[in-house]
Scaffold this motif. Structure first.
Motif, mmCIF file in Angstrom:
data_model
loop_
_atom_site.group_PDB
_atom_site.id
_atom_site.type_symbol
_atom_site.label_atom_id
_atom_site.label_comp_id
_atom_site.label_asym_id
_atom_site.label_seq_id
_atom_site.Cartn_x
_atom_site.Cartn_y
_atom_site.Cartn_z
ATOM 1 N N ALA A 250 22.353 89.224 25.940
ATOM 2 C CA ALA A 250 22.922 89.120 27.288
ATOM 3 C C ALA A 250 23.082 90.492 27.927
ATOM 4 O O ALA A 250 22.925 90.635 29.156
ATOM 5 C CB ALA A 250 24.260 88.393 27.235
ATOM 6 N N ILE A 251 23.388 91.519 27.126
ATOM 7 C CA ILE A 251 23.446 92.882 27.671
ATOM 8 C C ILE A 251 22.076 93.288 28.183
ATOM 9 O O ILE A 251 21.927 93.799 29.304
ATOM 10 C CB ILE A 251 23.937 93.870 26.602
ATOM 11 N N HIS A 252 21.048 93.060 27.381
ATOM 12 C CA HIS A 252 19.687 93.381 27.809
ATOM 13 C C HIS A 252 19.285 92.568 29.033
ATOM 14 O O HIS A 252 18.648 93.095 29.964
ATOM 15 C CB HIS A 252 18.709 93.119 26.663
ATOM 16 N N ALA A 253 19.645 91.306 29.056
ATOM 17 C CA ALA A 253 19.299 90.456 30.199
ATOM 18 C C ALA A 253 19.959 90.953 31.472
ATOM 19 O O ALA A 253 19.361 90.904 32.558
ATOM 20 C CB ALA A 253 19.700 89.011 29.922
ATOM 21 N N ALA A 254 21.185 91.438 31.365
ATOM 22 C CA ALA A 254 21.866 91.974 32.543
ATOM 23 C C ALA A 254 21.133 93.198 33.078
ATOM 24 O O ALA A 254 20.961 93.358 34.299
ATOM 25 C CB ALA A 254 23.306 92.333 32.187
ATOM 26 N N LEU A 255 20.682 94.063 32.190
ATOM 27 C CA LEU A 255 19.912 95.230 32.632
ATOM 28 C C LEU A 255 18.612 94.798 33.307
ATOM 29 O O LEU A 255 18.200 95.361 34.327
ATOM 30 C CB LEU A 255 19.599 96.132 31.434
ATOM 31 N N CYS A 256 17.968 93.792 32.744
ATOM 32 C CA CYS A 256 16.668 93.355 33.255
ATOM 33 C C CYS A 256 16.775 92.538 34.541
ATOM 34 O O CYS A 256 15.779 92.357 35.255
ATOM 35 C CB CYS A 256 15.947 92.529 32.193
ATOM 36 N N SER A 257 17.968 92.051 34.844
ATOM 37 C CA SER A 257 18.142 91.225 36.052
ATOM 38 C C SER A 257 18.364 92.048 37.305
ATOM 39 O O SER A 257 18.400 91.508 38.415
ATOM 40 C CB SER A 257 19.327 90.276 35.856
ATOM 41 N N ARG A 258 18.512 93.362 37.159
ATOM 42 C CA ARG A 258 18.783 94.207 38.324
ATOM 43 C C ARG A 258 17.558 94.310 39.229
ATOM 44 O O ARG A 258 16.419 94.149 38.797
ATOM 45 C CB ARG A 258 19.214 95.596 37.869
ATOM 46 N N ALA A 259 17.812 94.637 40.470
ATOM 47 C CA ALA A 259 16.716 94.784 41.425
ATOM 48 C C ALA A 259 15.808 95.947 41.053
ATOM 49 O O ALA A 259 14.598 95.910 41.303
ATOM 50 C CB ALA A 259 17.281 94.983 42.837
ATOM 51 N N SER A 260 16.391 96.985 40.463
ATOM 52 C CA SER A 260 15.601 98.137 40.016
ATOM 53 C C SER A 260 16.274 98.756 38.804
ATOM 54 O O SER A 260 17.412 98.399 38.460
ATOM 55 C CB SER A 260 15.471 99.173 41.130
ATOM 56 N N PRO B 58 23.131 99.903 40.330
ATOM 57 C CA PRO B 58 24.358 100.002 39.531
ATOM 58 C C PRO B 58 24.790 98.660 38.964
ATOM 59 O O PRO B 58 24.660 97.617 39.628
ATOM 60 C CB PRO B 58 25.389 100.533 40.541
ATOM 61 N N ILE B 59 25.334 98.694 37.751
ATOM 62 C CA ILE B 59 25.840 97.476 37.124
ATOM 63 C C ILE B 59 26.934 97.824 36.134
ATOM 64 O O ILE B 59 26.865 98.842 35.440
ATOM 65 C CB ILE B 59 24.706 96.686 36.417
ATOM 66 N N ILE B 60 27.977 96.997 36.085
ATOM 67 C CA ILE B 60 29.042 97.087 35.086
ATOM 68 C C ILE B 60 28.923 95.878 34.180
ATOM 69 O O ILE B 60 29.014 94.737 34.646
ATOM 70 C CB ILE B 60 30.427 97.133 35.747
ATOM 71 N N ILE B 61 28.698 96.126 32.891
ATOM 72 C CA ILE B 61 28.549 95.046 31.923
ATOM 73 C C ILE B 61 29.805 94.996 31.064
ATOM 74 O O ILE B 61 30.070 95.913 30.266
ATOM 75 C CB ILE B 61 27.306 95.245 31.044
#
Length: 352
Positions: A46-56, A60-63
């Protein structure tokens, strides 16, 4: 009369972006995923999926992470905004990310965090334990947190990094920086039960790393490398060192370390140039040496003691407040490590 340092609480459920300190404040600063989407993850996948779901790769993202992250729940995820892998948390070719432990805590069990060719990363309030380079399972070359290849601006704060032995038991470093890693702060953390605390530079020729701050950390039951510094500049203040068995701060290959108001206890050769004839340097002030022993000098073994004196000067470009060394053990016992509520010292403790 003993001085008492006040403790400031920071809400555990949100990243303390405004609290970044040390060299991570330089080179444009370190904000992690501030301003980005907040997502929850209970597995490594799920951590990897959150990184991969970003527009670029720089969105920025907070996991927020809760639970145990291990090999069984960490797989590679593919996408245009990520470059992940199986068997470790891979922060590669990305920027503007915060990983924050929340709730009942986040434990990376036998699973390392690898930061490569990335910048503006915050890791906060997590435990990483028992990462191995040999035996089974293996992860991240045996490093709890490892950085390499053009890494800039990383703040690691209120984490617990631990092993269960040294290299012969399959473990390597707890906090390693290699191949052009700069502007890093490690603060309010616990590093324990390992042969190697960590290094800055993988060899005597790897001198492109530096500008690293270590403050309000506890190193306990470590053989050596607290840290090993090859070239570059480190600012090391208000740390508590207990049971360093072979050597401590190892400044070598032209490195310069500013070592202020630390408390060393029940340890050996806590500062110097060790295992090489290529000298490093140090500026010392305000440190306490409590039952510290020093070995004799030789061609490749140059302890700073028994009466450590400065042999260089180091300019620090940021502001900071020093707790007196006498209260460092007490302050750190209340503040350092994961699941302590992100508490920090207000810097009011002064030597008695």
């Amino acid at each position: 009369m003993t001085a008492v340092s006040a403790i400031l609480a920071v809400p555990q459920a949100s990243a303390a972006v405004g609290g970044v300190t040390g060299f991570a404040t330089q080179n444009g600063g370190t904000t992690g995923g501030a301003g980005g989407q907040t997502v929850r993850a209970t597995t490594g996948t799920a951590i990897h999926a959150a990184l991969c779901s970003r527009a670029s790769s720089s969105t920025p993202i907070i996991i927020q992470v809760e639970g145990t992250i291990n090999h069984g729940n960490t797989s590679k995820v593919s996408g245009a905004s990520c470059n992940t892998a199986d068997g470790l948390i891979e922060l590669k070719d990305i920027s503007n990310v915060t990983i924050l432990g929340v709730g009942g805590g986040a434990v990376f069990d036998q699973l390392g965090i690898h930061i490569r060719n990335s910048r503006n990363i915050i890791i906060q309030n997590v435990t990483v334990r028992n990462v191995k380079k040999s035996g089974s399972p293996t992860s991240n070359g045996g490093d709890a947190i490892g950085m390499e290849d053009n890494v800039r601006n990383v703040w690691v704060d209120h984490v617990t990094l631990e092993a269960s032995g040294g290299e012969s038991e399959g473990f390597d470093g707890l906090f390693d920086m290699k191949n052009n890693t700069q502007y890093v702060t490690l603060s309010y953390s616990i590093l324990r039960n390992s042969g190697r605390g960590g290094l800055i530079g993988s060899s005597e020729s790897d001198r492109s790393n530096g500008f690293v701050t270590f403050h309000h950390n506890k190193y306990e039951n470590i053989d050596s490398r607290t840290p090993l510094l090859r070239g570059g500049i480190a600012h090391i203040y208000n740390n508590h060192y207990v049971n360093l068995h072979e050597s401590g701060i190892n400044s070598r290959a032209g490195a310069k370390a500013k070592v202020d108001n630390n408390y060393f206890k029940d340890s050996k050769d806590v500062l110097g140039t060790f295992y090489t004839s290529e000298a490093g340097y140090w500026q010392v002030s305000g440190n306490t040496f409590d039952n510290v022993t020093w070995s004799a000098r030789s061609s490749d073994h140059n302890p700073a003691g028994p009466n450590p004196q400065s042999n260089t000067t180091v300019s620090i470009p940021y502001s900071y407040r020093l707790d007196g060394a006498n209260c460092v053990p007490g302050v750190i016992s209340q503040t350092a490590g994961a699941n302590k509520g992100l508490q920090v010292s207000d810097g009011n403790c002064t030597p008695q």
